[in-house]
Structure formats: C-alpha cells, structure tokens
Design a protein around this motif. Sequence first.
Motif, PDB file in Angstrom:
ATOM      1  N   GLU A 115       0.791  -1.085  -0.109  1.00 49.07           N
ATOM      2  CA  GLU A 115      -0.111   0.180  -0.070  1.00 49.07           C
ATOM      3  C   GLU A 115       0.836   1.032   0.030  1.00 49.07           C
ATOM      4  O   GLU A 115       1.985   1.262   0.363  1.00 49.07           O
ATOM      5  CB  GLU A 115      -0.853  -0.057   1.297  1.00 49.07           C
ATOM      6  N   GLY A 120      -0.404   4.889   9.925  1.00 51.33           N
ATOM      7  CA  GLY A 120      -1.521   3.659  10.371  1.00 51.33           C
ATOM      8  C   GLY A 120      -1.706   2.780   9.170  1.00 51.33           C
ATOM      9  O   GLY A 120      -2.453   1.981   9.155  1.00 51.33           O
ATOM     10  N   TYR A 122       0.727   0.420   6.702  1.00 54.26           N
ATOM     11  CA  TYR A 122       2.208   0.167   6.365  1.00 54.26           C
ATOM     12  C   TYR A 122       1.989  -1.084   5.564  1.00 54.26           C
ATOM     13  O   TYR A 122       1.094  -1.638   5.082  1.00 54.26           O
ATOM     14  CB  TYR A 122       2.884  -0.038   7.761  1.00 54.26           C
ATOM     15  N   PHE A 125       2.587  -4.949   8.487  1.00 53.48           N
ATOM     16  CA  PHE A 125       1.924  -4.361   9.765  1.00 53.48           C
ATOM     17  C   PHE A 125       1.443  -5.924  10.368  1.00 53.48           C
ATOM     18  O   PHE A 125       1.871  -6.984   9.900  1.00 53.48           O
ATOM     19  CB  PHE A 125       0.699  -3.721   9.250  1.00 53.48           C
ATOM     20  N   LYS A 210     -13.236   5.423  -0.542  1.00 58.36           N
ATOM     21  CA  LYS A 210     -12.944   6.483   0.296  1.00 58.36           C
ATOM     22  C   LYS A 210     -12.817   7.790  -0.324  1.00 58.36           C
ATOM     23  O   LYS A 210     -12.322   8.850   0.428  1.00 58.36           O
ATOM     24  CB  LYS A 210     -11.736   6.031   0.941  1.00 58.36           C
ATOM     25  N   ARG A 258     -17.317  -3.940   3.624  1.00 64.09           N
ATOM     26  CA  ARG A 258     -15.554  -4.479   3.840  1.00 64.09           C
ATOM     27  C   ARG A 258     -15.183  -4.887   2.585  1.00 64.09           C
ATOM     28  O   ARG A 258     -16.017  -5.347   1.493  1.00 64.09           O
ATOM     29  CB  ARG A 258     -15.908  -6.007   4.895  1.00 64.09           C
ATOM     30  N   ALA A 280     -10.231   2.309  11.076  1.00 67.98           N
ATOM     31  CA  ALA A 280     -10.548   1.281  11.476  1.00 67.98           C
ATOM     32  C   ALA A 280      -9.581   0.426  12.411  1.00 67.98           C
ATOM     33  O   ALA A 280      -8.469   0.287  11.712  1.00 67.98           O
ATOM     34  CB  ALA A 280     -10.904   0.334  10.258  1.00 67.98           C
ATOM     35  N   VAL A 281      -9.852  -0.106  13.625  1.00 67.59           N
ATOM     36  CA  VAL A 281      -8.851  -0.707  14.535  1.00 67.59           C
ATOM     37  C   VAL A 281      -8.848  -2.254  14.280  1.00 67.59           C
ATOM     38  O   VAL A 281      -8.255  -2.965  14.669  1.00 67.59           O
ATOM     39  CB  VAL A 281      -8.640  -0.296  15.616  1.00 67.59           C
ATOM     40  N   ALA A 305      -9.988  -9.441  12.575  1.00 67.66           N
ATOM     41  CA  ALA A 305      -8.547  -9.134  12.955  1.00 67.66           C
ATOM     42  C   ALA A 305      -8.426  -7.704  13.190  1.00 67.66           C
ATOM     43  O   ALA A 305      -8.969  -6.724  12.813  1.00 67.66           O
ATOM     44  CB  ALA A 305      -7.947  -9.112  11.717  1.00 67.66           C
ATOM     45  N   LEU A 306      -7.369  -7.597  14.306  1.00 70.16           N
ATOM     46  CA  LEU A 306      -7.060  -6.415  14.887  1.00 70.16           C
ATOM     47  C   LEU A 306      -5.937  -5.893  14.038  1.00 70.16           C
ATOM     48  O   LEU A 306      -4.881  -6.647  14.198  1.00 70.16           O
ATOM     49  CB  LEU A 306      -7.498  -5.996  16.331  1.00 70.16           C
ATOM     50  N   ARG A 310      -2.290   0.118  14.935  1.00 72.28           N
ATOM     51  CA  ARG A 310      -3.281   1.219  15.349  1.00 72.28           C
ATOM     52  C   ARG A 310      -3.649   1.143  16.647  1.00 72.28           C
ATOM     53  O   ARG A 310      -4.004   2.121  17.212  1.00 72.28           O
ATOM     54  CB  ARG A 310      -4.517   0.917  14.341  1.00 72.28           C
TER      55      ARG A 310
HETATM   56  P1  ATP Z   1      -8.628  -0.236   5.683  1.00 70.94           P
HETATM   57  O1  ATP Z   1      -9.997   0.187   5.474  1.00 70.94           O
HETATM   58  O2  ATP Z   1      -7.823   0.661   6.760  1.00 70.94           O
HETATM   59  O3  ATP Z   1      -7.669  -0.396   4.432  1.00 70.94           O
HETATM   60  P2  ATP Z   1      -8.969  -3.103   5.795  1.00 70.94           P
HETATM   61  O4  ATP Z   1     -10.431  -3.178   5.563  1.00 70.94           O
HETATM   62  O5  ATP Z   1      -8.112  -2.959   4.388  1.00 70.94           O
HETATM   63  O6  ATP Z   1      -8.535  -1.882   6.532  1.00 70.94           O
HETATM   64  P3  ATP Z   1      -8.864  -5.498   6.922  1.00 70.94           P
HETATM   65  O7  ATP Z   1      -8.090  -6.293   5.924  1.00 70.94           O
HETATM   66  O8  ATP Z   1      -9.996  -5.799   7.470  1.00 70.94           O
HETATM   67  O9  ATP Z   1      -8.357  -4.028   6.843  1.00 70.94           O
HETATM   68  O10 ATP Z   1      -7.569  -5.806   8.135  1.00 70.94           O
HETATM   69  C1  ATP Z   1      -7.963  -5.724   9.438  1.00 70.94           C
HETATM   70  C2  ATP Z   1      -7.308  -4.419  10.474  1.00 70.94           C
HETATM   71  O11 ATP Z   1      -5.818  -4.587  10.031  1.00 70.94           O
HETATM   72  C3  ATP Z   1      -7.767  -3.179   9.917  1.00 70.94           C
HETATM   73  O12 ATP Z   1      -8.960  -2.836  10.763  1.00 70.94           O
HETATM   74  C4  ATP Z   1      -6.679  -2.584  10.375  1.00 70.94           C
HETATM   75  O13 ATP Z   1      -6.664  -2.009  12.007  1.00 70.94           O
HETATM   76  C5  ATP Z   1      -5.598  -3.432   9.830  1.00 70.94           C
HETATM   77  N1  ATP Z   1      -4.782  -2.821   8.701  1.00 70.94           N
HETATM   78  C6  ATP Z   1      -5.181  -3.282   7.544  1.00 70.94           C
HETATM   79  N2  ATP Z   1      -4.408  -2.954   6.460  1.00 70.94           N
HETATM   80  C7  ATP Z   1      -3.314  -2.093   7.381  1.00 70.94           C
HETATM   81  C8  ATP Z   1      -2.090  -1.666   6.846  1.00 70.94           C
HETATM   82  N3  ATP Z   1      -1.576  -1.605   5.644  1.00 70.94           N
HETATM   83  N4  ATP Z   1      -1.152  -1.118   7.924  1.00 70.94           N
HETATM   84  C9  ATP Z   1      -1.750  -1.172   9.219  1.00 70.94           C
HETATM   85  N5  ATP Z   1      -2.938  -1.803   9.720  1.00 70.94           N
HETATM   86  C10 ATP Z   1      -3.765  -2.348   8.601  1.00 70.94           C
END
Ligand code: ATP
Length: 428
Positions: A115, A120, A122, A125, A210, A258, A280-281, A305-306, A310
């Motif tokens: 990404e 927040g 990375y 992660f 977004k 999602r 989103a945490v 998943a958390l 974050r």
């Molecule tokens: P976002 O909307 O922030 O991209 P996501 O829907 O891609 O999140 P999930 O795949 O559901 O996220 O992952 C679960 C959790 O992992 C997220 O709620 C977020 O806290 C964390 N997360 C996801 N991508 C990253 C990232 N690139 N760096 C740090 N934390 C991440």
Amino acid sequence: MPETIQAIRGMNDVLPADSGPWQLLERVARETFAEYGYREIRLPILERTDLFKRSIGEMTDIVEKEMYTFEDRGGESVTLRPEATAGIVRAAIANGLLHNQRQKIWCSGPMFRYERPQKGRYRQFHQVDAEALGFPGPDVDAELIMMSARIWRRLGLEGLTLNLNSLGTPESRRGYRETLVAYFRGHAPTLDEDSRRRLDGNPLRILDSKNPAMREVIAGAPLITDHLDPESASHFAGLRSRLDAAGIGYVVNPRLVRGLDYYSRTVFEWVTMDLGSQDAVCSGGRYDGLVAQLGGDSVPAIGWALGEERIVELLRLQGLAGDETVADVYLVLGGAAAEAAGMQVAEQLRDALPGVRIETNCGGGSFKSQLKRADRSGAYCAVILGEEEFSRGVAGLKPLRDEQGQAEVAIADLATELSRRVVGRARG
Ligand code: ATP
Ligand code: MG
C-alpha cells in the motif's frame, strides 16, 4: 566507509523502548482468548498465490494491487500473506480440523500489503486474529464481538465505536446487487474511475470508496439492509439482541460492506476518531461460503482481525502504553570481590523473587555512574555491594523513588527486605 542499509519502505522497526504497548496488547489478547476457550494456531507467512486469489477475490484492492507476489526459485508463484483467514482455512481443511469438529482459534503476526505507506498504513503490519469455524451463529458472532470488546476494556481503551451490518447471503445479495448497479448506472457521470470499473465486477465495493467526491452518490444508494432474506434478517436481529443484552453499543451502518469478497451476513468494524483517516482498528465478518470455496466441506465461519499498529498508537495517545522502566532493583557493584559475587547474589534474588526485575551492573564504572544507571533503569531500589560492606556480609539498600534514607541489610536477608519494599509496587 560502507554505505548503511535502509529498511524497506513501509516496514518498521519496533525498538526496545517502544515494545511495551505491543507486549501489553499481545498479553491481554492471549489471556482473553484463553478465557473464551480459543486456542492458538501458527501458520506460514508465505502461501501459494492462488490461495489468496481464490479466497479474497480477484476484484479486491488486496489482490488487484497490494500483494507481495513473486516466483520462488522453483518457479512457483508465492505471496506473503496479506491477511490470516485464507491461511487458517487452508490449514483447517488440509489438517482435517473441520471433520466433525468445530474450531475456535486465534493467531497473530505480520501481514504484508503493498500500500502507499502513511500513518497507520504500512507494508508490513501486524494483526491479532480470532476465528470460529463450524458455528452458524449468531451466538458465536456475538461472542467474537464481546471478546474484542473485552480486550478494549482490559486495555482501558476509550472512544471505540462498533459499526455493524449484514450482507445477507450470496443469493439475497444478487437481488440487491442488481438494484445497486441500476442505481449507479443512473448516476454514471458522477462515478470515479475505480467505481466505474467495479460496476461490473464488484459493485458493492463502490460503497466502500474512500473518495470524498463519491460521498453524495453513495449516500443516496439503496440499502442492503432493505434487501435481506428472512433468515439473514433474523440472524442479524439475533446478533443485535445478544449485543444489547451484553451492553455492547453499536451503530448499524448499512454502507459497511468490507473489502473482501468472501463475507456473508454479519460484518463489523471497530472505528476510532483518534487516528485520522486510518480509523478502523478491528474488522471482521462471517464467511460461510469460504471453506467450501477452498475445497472443504460446507462449514460456516466467522472471524475478525485487529491492526496492532493502530491499537498501539491508540494506547500511546490515551496514555495507556504501560511501564517504560526496565528494572525494579539495580545491583551496584564496587571492587573486585563484590563484582565477582554480584552475579551470584542477583541469581539468588531472582530465585527468591520470581517476576521481580533485577538488573546487575555490567561493565564496571564508578559508584556515581552506576547509581545514574540505576536511576535511569527505573528501579525502585539500588542494592549497593561495596568492598567494605561485602566483607561484612551486608549490602546497602538505597530507595531511589522516595525520600527514605539508605539502610544496611544482611545479604542473607536481602530477598525478604526487597520483597517487602518492591513486590506489589513492581509493574503496577
Ligand atoms: P482499511 O480500510 O484501513 O484499509 P482493511 O479493511 O483493509 O482496512 P482488514 O483487511 O479488515 O483492513 O484488516 C483488519 C485490520 O488490520 C484493519 O482494521 C486495520 O486495523 C489493520 N490494517 C489493515 N491494513 C493495514 C495496513 N496496511 N497497515 C496497518 N494496519 C492495517
Ligand atoms: Mg485496506
């Protein structure tokens, strides 16, 4: 001078001084899982690329542009895991974990997504992940959410909001999908490029956009909650009543869809106002079709998943990052005889006082510089073993955090005296 080597962009070092809140989070999560009867599973970080293509879905952000995919030396396409669920389902099928059995499991570790790095977000992660396989819900849906809420409570985190939605079944979604596509076609000129592309492949994902320019057209879109099949609707009501009974507040957000293809029925996301746009945490959802889709029996499942980075940042912002000290007791050693015996004394103290952190001065130094180190270590007490005291079988005990004066204690009584002074204060 050789050039220094830089870390890869978007991949962070967690330095010793920063590891406290990570350990706190991981300890609290581990204890909470044990209290609910969830067991740990540990899986490879590298998987065959097809696993993620077939589970997460070709038309998702992750598979389209975020995967770390490469050929290994044998010419096989492999991918660093971008999330944990796919690997868990693969392992559960391959190891027969779902044959007449149900599984409540958790895992944690690094995930990889290519990404654009920012606060927040990375490229490497970490996630803590909980999954229940073989349970149709909605009881287990509620349990998983309660478990996450308990982790926040235990950590002392505040200001988290639970967003909740139901996506229905793939069948009921088909009807909604048509309504949605018709709506967006009617507003084609206002769609951005991403959304136009998704219109055919994955129109629900448009709701996840977004892009602020898309906000208005998304706000007017038909709601999935109005298109649920009766069973999904009662599943959703069952989940809500259990959360109500548990006193867990939530917001029904019909636009929460999602990012992954495999979700059905329950989806949810814990969000915070404190982290800017990376809000989103913790996110999760039910994936009743995935096990069969990956070649297993038809087994319902749900997980979340958390994002550890974050949560760690929130702990820091809310002053909950925990103890930053490294020692409770610091041994100051003067003279050859005391230095030689110091390590032994420290070992005996550790035997007598498990859990108390005892740092022995290494590398010599004057009393003054050793006492400075003792102070920096955060210790409550310095134990001073000097040449003269040592010959008499005693040590000086110097409180470092209060006004009490130094006392002389027989080395044989040190453990008892330290336990009186330090145990209970140590690590709050
Ligand atoms: P976002 O909307 O922030 O991209 P996501 O829907 O891609 O999140 P999930 O795949 O559901 O996220 O992952 C679960 C959790 O992992 C997220 O709620 C977020 O806290 C964390 N997360 C996801 N991508 C990253 C990232 N690139 N760096 C740090 N934390 C991440
Ligand atoms: Mg994402």
